[in-house]
Design a protein around this motif. Structure first.
Motif, PDB file in Angstrom:
ATOM      1  N   ARG A  37      23.140 120.720  15.775  1.00 24.14           N
ATOM      2  CA  ARG A  37      24.103 121.812  15.947  1.00 24.14           C
ATOM      3  C   ARG A  37      24.153 122.728  14.725  1.00 24.14           C
ATOM      4  NH1 ARG A  37      26.295 116.977  15.150  1.00 24.14           N
ATOM      5  NH2 ARG A  37      28.000 116.656  13.657  1.00 24.14           N
ATOM      6  N   ASP A  38      23.968 122.187  13.522  1.00 26.57           N
ATOM      7  CA  ASP A  38      23.959 123.041  12.328  1.00 26.57           C
ATOM      8  C   ASP A  38      22.701 123.903  12.289  1.00 26.57           C
ATOM      9  OD1 ASP A  38      26.371 121.991  11.468  1.00 26.57           O
ATOM     10  OD2 ASP A  38      25.440 120.452  10.224  1.00 26.57           O
ATOM     11  N   ALA A  39      21.578 123.307  12.669  1.00 23.04           N
ATOM     12  CA  ALA A  39      20.324 124.050  12.665  1.00 23.04           C
ATOM     13  C   ALA A  39      20.344 125.216  13.646  1.00 23.04           C
ATOM     14  CB  ALA A  39      19.153 123.121  12.997  1.00 23.04           C
ATOM     15  N   MET A  40      21.077 125.037  14.769  1.00 25.30           N
ATOM     16  CA  MET A  40      21.059 126.045  15.817  1.00 25.30           C
ATOM     17  C   MET A  40      21.800 127.323  15.432  1.00 25.30           C
ATOM     18  SD  MET A  40      19.109 124.740  18.021  1.00 25.30           S
ATOM     19  CE  MET A  40      19.300 125.866  19.384  1.00 25.30           C
ATOM     20  N   VAL A  41      22.507 127.310  14.317  1.00 26.96           N
ATOM     21  CA  VAL A  41      23.146 128.537  13.840  1.00 26.96           C
ATOM     22  C   VAL A  41      22.508 129.020  12.541  1.00 26.96           C
ATOM     23  CG1 VAL A  41      25.335 128.016  14.962  1.00 26.96           C
ATOM     24  CG2 VAL A  41      24.954 127.271  12.603  1.00 26.96           C
ATOM     25  N   GLU A  42      21.583 128.273  11.997  1.00 28.16           N
ATOM     26  CA  GLU A  42      20.943 128.658  10.740  1.00 28.16           C
ATOM     27  C   GLU A  42      20.107 129.923  10.939  1.00 28.16           C
ATOM     28  OE1 GLU A  42      18.192 126.462   7.354  1.00 28.16           O
ATOM     29  OE2 GLU A  42      17.570 126.399   9.456  1.00 28.16           O
ATOM     30  N   GLY A  43      20.444 130.985  10.233  1.00 29.86           N
ATOM     31  CA  GLY A  43      19.726 132.241  10.362  1.00 29.86           C
ATOM     32  C   GLY A  43      20.145 133.080  11.550  1.00 29.86           C
ATOM     33  N   SER A  44      21.226 132.680  12.218  1.00 26.89           N
ATOM     34  CA  SER A  44      21.644 133.419  13.422  1.00 26.89           C
ATOM     35  C   SER A  44      22.051 134.852  13.116  1.00 26.89           C
ATOM     36  CB  SER A  44      22.797 132.681  14.114  1.00 26.89           C
ATOM     37  OG  SER A  44      23.892 132.522  13.232  1.00 26.89           O
ATOM     38  N   GLU A  45      22.436 135.107  11.864  1.00 29.31           N
ATOM     39  CA  GLU A  45      22.823 136.473  11.504  1.00 29.31           C
ATOM     40  C   GLU A  45      21.655 137.446  11.627  1.00 29.31           C
ATOM     41  OE1 GLU A  45      21.545 134.423   7.666  1.00 29.31           O
ATOM     42  OE2 GLU A  45      22.672 133.927   9.495  1.00 29.31           O
ATOM     43  N   TRP A  46      20.423 136.922  11.614  1.00 35.02           N
ATOM     44  CA  TRP A  46      19.251 137.781  11.711  1.00 35.02           C
ATOM     45  C   TRP A  46      18.835 138.070  13.152  1.00 35.02           C
ATOM     46  CZ3 TRP A  46      17.332 140.833   8.208  1.00 35.02           C
ATOM     47  CH2 TRP A  46      17.544 140.551   6.853  1.00 35.02           C
ATOM     48  N   VAL A  47      19.379 137.315  14.101  1.00 33.49           N
ATOM     49  CA  VAL A  47      18.918 137.467  15.479  1.00 33.49           C
ATOM     50  C   VAL A  47      19.202 138.871  16.004  1.00 33.49           C
ATOM     51  CG1 VAL A  47      19.238 136.674  17.854  1.00 33.49           C
ATOM     52  CG2 VAL A  47      19.080 135.001  15.973  1.00 33.49           C
ATOM     53  N   GLU A  48      20.461 139.326  15.884  1.00 26.05           N
ATOM     54  CA  GLU A  48      20.816 140.656  16.383  1.00 26.05           C
ATOM     55  C   GLU A  48      20.128 141.759  15.594  1.00 26.05           C
ATOM     56  OE1 GLU A  48      22.492 141.600  19.038  1.00 26.05           O
ATOM     57  OE2 GLU A  48      22.699 139.494  19.626  1.00 26.05           O
ATOM     58  N   GLU A  49      19.771 141.462  14.349  1.00 28.75           N
ATOM     59  CA  GLU A  49      19.158 142.477  13.485  1.00 28.75           C
ATOM     60  C   GLU A  49      17.674 142.696  13.776  1.00 28.75           C
ATOM     61  OE1 GLU A  49      20.687 144.299  11.091  1.00 28.75           O
ATOM     62  OE2 GLU A  49      22.622 143.419  11.634  1.00 28.75           O
ATOM     63  N   THR A  50      17.051 141.781  14.514  1.00 25.23           N
ATOM     64  CA  THR A  50      15.583 141.810  14.596  1.00 25.23           C
ATOM     65  C   THR A  50      15.058 141.914  16.019  1.00 25.23           C
ATOM     66  OG1 THR A  50      15.611 139.389  14.475  1.00 25.23           O
ATOM     67  CG2 THR A  50      15.206 140.581  12.425  1.00 25.23           C
ATOM     68  N   TYR A  51      15.814 142.579  16.878  1.00 26.52           N
ATOM     69  CA  TYR A  51      15.265 142.820  18.214  1.00 26.52           C
ATOM     70  C   TYR A  51      14.232 143.939  18.190  1.00 26.52           C
ATOM     71  CZ  TYR A  51      18.094 139.537  20.816  1.00 26.52           C
ATOM     72  OH  TYR A  51      18.634 138.382  21.311  1.00 26.52           O
ATOM     73  N   SER A  52      14.129 144.626  17.069  1.00 27.76           N
ATOM     74  CA  SER A  52      13.084 145.631  16.878  1.00 27.76           C
ATOM     75  C   SER A  52      12.187 145.181  15.730  1.00 27.76           C
ATOM     76  CB  SER A  52      13.692 146.992  16.531  1.00 27.76           C
ATOM     77  OG  SER A  52      14.277 146.948  15.233  1.00 27.76           O
ATOM     78  N   LEU A  53      10.966 145.690  15.710  1.00 31.59           N
ATOM     79  CA  LEU A  53      10.055 145.352  14.621  1.00 31.59           C
ATOM     80  C   LEU A  53      10.519 145.984  13.311  1.00 31.59           C
ATOM     81  CD1 LEU A  53       6.629 145.519  16.466  1.00 31.59           C
ATOM     82  CD2 LEU A  53       7.790 143.493  15.587  1.00 31.59           C
ATOM     83  N   GLN A  54      11.298 147.062  13.393  1.00 33.45           N
ATOM     84  CA  GLN A  54      11.886 147.622  12.186  1.00 33.45           C
ATOM     85  C   GLN A  54      12.844 146.619  11.550  1.00 33.45           C
ATOM     86  OE1 GLN A  54      14.055 151.259  12.769  1.00 33.45           O
ATOM     87  NE2 GLN A  54      14.202 151.704  10.582  1.00 33.45           N
ATOM     88  N   GLY A  55      13.631 145.951  12.411  1.00 32.93           N
ATOM     89  CA  GLY A  55      14.515 144.914  11.909  1.00 32.93           C
ATOM     90  C   GLY A  55      13.731 143.748  11.319  1.00 32.93           C
ATOM     91  N   LEU A  56      12.598 143.402  11.932  1.00 34.08           N
ATOM     92  CA  LEU A  56      11.764 142.327  11.401  1.00 34.08           C
ATOM     93  C   LEU A  56      11.233 142.680  10.014  1.00 34.08           C
ATOM     94  CD1 LEU A  56      10.405 139.596  11.781  1.00 34.08           C
ATOM     95  CD2 LEU A  56       8.527 140.762  12.947  1.00 34.08           C
ATOM     96  N   SER A  57      10.903 143.949   9.806  1.00 34.26           N
ATOM     97  CA  SER A  57      10.419 144.357   8.488  1.00 34.26           C
ATOM     98  C   SER A  57      11.506 144.172   7.428  1.00 34.26           C
ATOM     99  CB  SER A  57       9.931 145.810   8.512  1.00 34.26           C
ATOM    100  OG  SER A  57      11.022 146.715   8.641  1.00 34.26           O
ATOM    101  N   ARG A  58      12.771 144.381   7.814  1.00 34.76           N
ATOM    102  CA  ARG A  58      13.875 144.143   6.877  1.00 34.76           C
ATOM    103  C   ARG A  58      13.986 142.652   6.552  1.00 34.76           C
ATOM    104  NH1 ARG A  58      16.519 148.122  10.026  1.00 34.76           N
ATOM    105  NH2 ARG A  58      17.651 146.531  11.213  1.00 34.76           N
ATOM    106  N   TYR A  59      13.808 141.819   7.577  1.00 37.12           N
ATOM    107  CA  TYR A  59      13.842 140.381   7.330  1.00 37.12           C
ATOM    108  C   TYR A  59      12.750 139.994   6.333  1.00 37.12           C
ATOM    109  CZ  TYR A  59      13.319 135.371   7.920  1.00 37.12           C
ATOM    110  OH  TYR A  59      13.204 134.023   7.667  1.00 37.12           O
ATOM    111  N   ILE A  60      11.553 140.499   6.539  1.00 40.03           N
ATOM    112  CA  ILE A  60      10.431 140.174   5.653  1.00 40.03           C
ATOM    113  C   ILE A  60      10.740 140.588   4.227  1.00 40.03           C
ATOM    114  CG2 ILE A  60       8.024 140.762   5.126  1.00 40.03           C
ATOM    115  CD1 ILE A  60       7.590 140.952   8.204  1.00 40.03           C
TER     116      ILE A  60
END
Length: 411
Positions: A37-60
């Motif tokens: 259950r803890d793992a399933m929320v780890e990094g969840s803040e990035w999910v909404e941010e990265t539905y575009s490849l532009q968002g993925l570039s920010r993650y990188i």
């Protein structure tokens, strides 16, 4: 009143039975979710941010400790984007590239025949229950659908094509053993590898990192094995794989355990354990791909054969010919790890690009998001043909000092 109580009691009893049945039938998924259950929320803040490849570039850009890549246009020679290129990271099944290379070299020198027929049951004997078993089943169905399975057998040539496309762990292990352990040191010297480990049997790797099978804590396994000399670690992994193949009692105990409890680790423990897998750097892997694309890897014949096996997307991915005149790849996804290597020629410019991309130890919730949407595959392909994506990632790399992000290897 009595009638109402009877109705309520019957309704309550029925509801309990139905709920209990659902819970019983789904007990294993429920316990897996609860334990993670803890793992399933780890990094969840990035999910909404990265539905575009532009968002993925920010993650990188904001997570350089998790990402390395090199994207090199072969002409002009200086058109290269680098990011964390010298950090050694786990290859996952992109290590199957070396099985393809060894197989192609063996065909060229006459040690192997591409028309040799392999019993599928012999391949399946390498499969650990519930460890990427779906890929093994999918690869069989695909081969059968294409007419590659005849009388329960597949040719070596078709097996190599299937390996590049499906990353079937059992197939990889079968080919690893049949190529022969003694060939790997020689191949490393032939390819002049400095930062790249050669493949190991995946069955042995997963048994090595299993807390349940080894009756040790996951962090203790990682500490002990990461401190070993490379040769000693390889010997352990190979020994586990060999025992699974040839010792009936050991094999039965492993199969019984993995059917019931898989590896006995959490998502986070499995992700971290993948740090024991064979590693490479984006720079050295891209150098190998460049040799393949320029027909200089061992020989033109070997290079062309490997490229032919890598070309499965040109036949299997719908619409890919809109963007590529030629394309070959291996992609991988396993817990917390997304990797890919590719060689592609843009249909728009005619330029050929070679790439190696590694997302390593990424947050679990974010990994599920990326994996389910095949984001790293889309990212890699667009880095070859999409000018906006290329410019954006060049800016990310430039801000990091052309790939020299301050990140330490786990070595």
């Amino acid at each position: 009143m009595g009638r109402a109580l009877k109705f309520f009691a019957a309704f309550f009893f029925t509801a309990v039975i139905i709920f209990g049945s659902i819970l019983f039938l789904n007990w294993q998924p429920f316990t897996v979710f609860f334990e993670n259950r803890d793992a399933m929320v780890e990094g969840s803040e990035w999910v909404e941010e990265t539905y575009s490849l532009q968002g993925l570039s920010r993650y990188i850009e904001q997570n350089p400790e998790h990402v390395s890549f090199v994207s090199k246009v072969m002409v002009p020679a200086d058109s290269t984007i680098r990011y964390g290129e010298d950090i050694r990271r786990p290859m996952g099944t992109t290590s199957n590239l070396f099985i393809l290379i060894a197989g192609a070299a063996g065909i060229e020198n006459g040690d192997f025949n591409p028309d040799t027929r392999i019993q599928w049951s012999s391949i399946s004997s390498h499969q650990l229950p519930d460890v990427n078993q779906s890929e093994h089943e999918q690869s069989f169905r695909a081969a059968d659908r294409r007419g590659w399975i005849q009388d329960g057998e597949i040719t070596l040539d078709h097996a190599m094509k299937l390996l590049a496309e499906y990353n079937d762990l059992a197939l990889s292990d079968y080919l690893w053993w049949n190529i022969g352990p003694e060939r790997w040191d020689a191949l490393s010297q032939t390819l002049q590898l400095e930062q790249t480990d050669l493949p190991l049997p995946f069955s042995g790797l997963y048994m090595t990192l299993s807390p349940g099978l080894r009756q040790m804590e996951a962090d203790e396994i990682y500490r002990i094995e990461s401190e070993k000399e490379t040769a000693d670690f390889r010997s352990l992994v190979i020994d586990f794989s060999e025992r699974f193949l040839h010792e009936d009692d050991f094999r039965d105990s492993v199969r019984t355990y993995t059917r019931e409890k898989r590896l006995g680790n959490t998502f986070m423990e499995e992700r971290d354990g993948l740090g024991l897998f064979p590693k490479t750097t984006a720079r050295e892997m891209t150098d190998i791909l460049e040799q393949i694309a320029s027909e200089n890897l061992i020989s033109p014949g070997v290079s062309n054969q490997v490229m032919e096996w890598l070309r499965w997307p040109m036949e299997q991915q719908s619409g890919i010919t809109r963007d590529f005149s030629d394309y070959g790849a291996i992609y991988d996804h396993r817990m917390g790890l997304l990797t890919g290597i590719d060689i592609g020629t843009s249909a728009y410019t005619g330029d050929t690009t070679v790439q190696a991309v590694f997302f390593d130890r990424i947050q679990i919730a974010f990994w599920f998001h990326m994996s389910s949407n095949h984001m790293h595959q889309d990212f890699q392909q667009r880095m070859i043909f999409d000018p906006a994506m290329i410019i954006q990632m060049q800016q990310v790399a430039d801000r990091a000092g052309n790939g020299s992000a301050t990140v330490l290897s786990d070595e």
